[in-house]
Motif scaffolding. Structure first.
Motif, PDB file in Angstrom:
ATOM      1  N   SER A  87       0.829  -1.213   0.000  1.00 45.63           N
ATOM      2  CA  SER A  87       0.000   0.000   0.000  1.00 45.63           C
ATOM      3  C   SER A  87       0.864   1.263   0.000  1.00 45.63           C
ATOM      4  O   SER A  87       0.547   2.240  -0.695  1.00 45.63           O
ATOM      5  N   CYS A  88       1.965   1.241   0.768  1.00 42.38           N
ATOM      6  CA  CYS A  88       2.846   2.412   0.816  1.00 42.38           C
ATOM      7  C   CYS A  88       3.519   2.673  -0.526  1.00 42.38           C
ATOM      8  O   CYS A  88       3.569   3.810  -1.003  1.00 42.38           O
ATOM      9  N   TRP A  89       4.038   1.608  -1.146  1.00 41.41           N
ATOM     10  CA  TRP A  89       4.692   1.789  -2.447  1.00 41.41           C
ATOM     11  C   TRP A  89       3.695   2.225  -3.509  1.00 41.41           C
ATOM     12  O   TRP A  89       3.997   3.071  -4.356  1.00 41.41           O
ATOM     13  N   ALA A  90       2.495   1.657  -3.483  1.00 36.57           N
ATOM     14  CA  ALA A  90       1.460   2.050  -4.450  1.00 36.57           C
ATOM     15  C   ALA A  90       1.091   3.522  -4.261  1.00 36.57           C
ATOM     16  O   ALA A  90       0.944   4.275  -5.241  1.00 36.57           O
ATOM     17  N   PHE A  91       0.951   3.947  -3.002  1.00 38.05           N
ATOM     18  CA  PHE A  91       0.602   5.338  -2.710  1.00 38.05           C
ATOM     19  C   PHE A  91       1.730   6.276  -3.111  1.00 38.05           C
ATOM     20  O   PHE A  91       1.493   7.360  -3.664  1.00 38.05           O
ATOM     21  N   TRP A  92       2.980   5.862  -2.868  1.00 40.17           N
ATOM     22  CA  TRP A  92       4.130   6.688  -3.231  1.00 40.17           C
ATOM     23  C   TRP A  92       4.231   6.841  -4.741  1.00 40.17           C
ATOM     24  O   TRP A  92       4.514   7.945  -5.250  1.00 40.17           O
ATOM     25  N   ILE A  93       4.000   5.766  -5.487  1.00 39.24           N
ATOM     26  CA  ILE A  93       4.021   5.834  -6.954  1.00 39.24           C
ATOM     27  C   ILE A  93       2.928   6.774  -7.460  1.00 39.24           C
ATOM     28  O   ILE A  93       3.143   7.576  -8.371  1.00 39.24           O
ATOM     29  N   TYR A  94       1.744   6.685  -6.830  1.00 42.46           N
ATOM     30  CA  TYR A  94       0.645   7.579  -7.214  1.00 42.46           C
ATOM     31  C   TYR A  94       1.017   9.040  -6.959  1.00 42.46           C
ATOM     32  O   TYR A  94       0.793   9.907  -7.821  1.00 42.46           O
ATOM     33  N   LEU A  95       1.604   9.316  -5.787  1.00 36.24           N
ATOM     34  CA  LEU A  95       1.973  10.689  -5.448  1.00 36.24           C
ATOM     35  C   LEU A  95       3.078  11.217  -6.356  1.00 36.24           C
ATOM     36  O   LEU A  95       3.074  12.393  -6.734  1.00 36.24           O
ATOM     37  N   THR A  96       4.027  10.350  -6.712  1.00 36.73           N
ATOM     38  CA  THR A  96       5.205  10.791  -7.457  1.00 36.73           C
ATOM     39  C   THR A  96       4.952  10.921  -8.958  1.00 36.73           C
ATOM     40  O   THR A  96       5.398  11.889  -9.594  1.00 36.73           O
ATOM     41  N   PHE A  97       4.216   9.984  -9.529  1.00 37.03           N
ATOM     42  CA  PHE A  97       4.107   9.922 -10.989  1.00 37.03           C
ATOM     43  C   PHE A  97       2.716  10.233 -11.546  1.00 37.03           C
ATOM     44  O   PHE A  97       2.589  10.547 -12.732  1.00 37.03           O
ATOM     45  N   ILE A  98       1.671  10.137 -10.725  1.00 35.34           N
ATOM     46  CA  ILE A  98       0.310  10.285 -11.250  1.00 35.34           C
ATOM     47  C   ILE A  98      -0.346  11.587 -10.786  1.00 35.34           C
ATOM     48  O   ILE A  98      -0.937  12.307 -11.593  1.00 35.34           O
ATOM     49  N   LEU A  99      -0.234  11.889  -9.498  1.00 33.38           N
ATOM     50  CA  LEU A  99      -0.863  13.090  -8.961  1.00 33.38           C
ATOM     51  C   LEU A  99      -0.242  14.334  -9.597  1.00 33.38           C
ATOM     52  O   LEU A  99       0.968  14.392  -9.830  1.00 33.38           O
ATOM     53  N   GLU A 100      -1.092  15.331  -9.893  1.00 32.19           N
ATOM     54  CA  GLU A 100      -0.602  16.551 -10.537  1.00 32.19           C
ATOM     55  C   GLU A 100       0.433  17.249  -9.659  1.00 32.19           C
ATOM     56  O   GLU A 100       0.296  17.317  -8.440  1.00 32.19           O
ATOM     57  N   LYS A 101       1.473  17.768 -10.285  1.00 31.63           N
ATOM     58  CA  LYS A 101       2.598  18.355  -9.559  1.00 31.63           C
ATOM     59  C   LYS A 101       2.231  19.640  -8.833  1.00 31.63           C
ATOM     60  O   LYS A 101       2.954  20.068  -7.932  1.00 31.63           O
ATOM     61  N   GLN A 102       1.112  20.275  -9.214  1.00 31.54           N
ATOM     62  CA  GLN A 102       0.708  21.517  -8.561  1.00 31.54           C
ATOM     63  C   GLN A 102       0.066  21.276  -7.197  1.00 31.54           C
ATOM     64  O   GLN A 102      -0.149  22.209  -6.427  1.00 31.54           O
ATOM     65  N   ASN A 103      -0.238  20.012  -6.873  1.00 31.25           N
ATOM     66  CA  ASN A 103      -0.873  19.704  -5.593  1.00 31.25           C
ATOM     67  C   ASN A 103       0.068  20.071  -4.438  1.00 31.25           C
ATOM     68  O   ASN A 103       1.209  19.589  -4.388  1.00 31.25           O
TER      69      ASN A 103
END
Length: 202
Positions: free
Chosen positions: A9-25
């Protein structure tokens, strides 16, 4: 294997934050850093008096307290009341497991995760608030449970992988529930966007 749910769950969340979530967040970098530090500290233990503590659990508790401290006075009091309810539920489950294990009808992580998920939904309205009381209340429960076991000379690692697994599983359930709660708004905005597109094209 204990810790598997936590790591995945941590790695999946980190990948989402790093590569998927918009950088302006504005929360993107902070949350990614917190997740990475929690992963790094997950294999570090230290002693405080008679108690052995896993560093990641204590780090998560401190982060929760930091978020709670940013609320207004009334909000802080309510957060601590909610986390205390989670703490009592967490400890009660563990004590029942010791004294009457026959009622554990399937994997205890799932039973505890579902119970805490339901309590969090009842106690808090936002995903942020629900996650805070789950992680803070769970870690406080670990400390209280270790204190009770210490009275009977039973060793216990505070914040071990079982705690991290339960909290991670509960967080995944809460994230899924939050998605369902907001599905109506998301779909409404989505269809509204397409309707605007059709009107412009006509």
């Amino acid at each position: 294997m204990e810790g598997l749910i936590f790591y995945w769950s941590c790695w999946a969340f980190w990948i989402y934050l790093t590569f998927i979530l918009e950088k302006q967040n504005p929360f993107r970098v902070k949350l990614a850093t917190i997740v990475l530090i929690a992963l790094i500290l997950s294999n570090i233990q230290f002693m405080v008096g008679e108690f052995e503590i896993q560093a990641s659990g204590l780090f998560i508790l401190c982060i929760c307290y930091l978020f709670i401290s940013q609320e207004k006075r009334g909000g802080i009091i309510y957060f601590f009341i909610c986390s205390f309810i989670i703490t009592i539920a967490y400890v009660t489950f563990h004590l029942f497991e010791i004294f009457d294990p026959i009622w554990i009808v399937f994997k205890k992580e799932w039973m505890m995760g579902i119970a805490l998920w339901y309590l969090a939904i009842l106690l808090q309205k936002t995903l942020k608030g629900r996650l805070i009381i789950i992680f803070a209340g769970g870690m406080q429960g670990e400390i209280l449970y270790a204190y009770i076991l210490n009275k009977f000379q039973f060793p216990y690692l505070i914040g071990e992988f079982a705690y991290l697994d339960v909290c991670s599983l509960t967080a995944l359930l809460l994230a899924g529930w939050s998605t369902l709660e907001n599905a109506g708004t998301i779909l409404q905005n989505h269809f509204h966007f397409f309707e605007k597109g059709k009107q412009k094209s006509s």
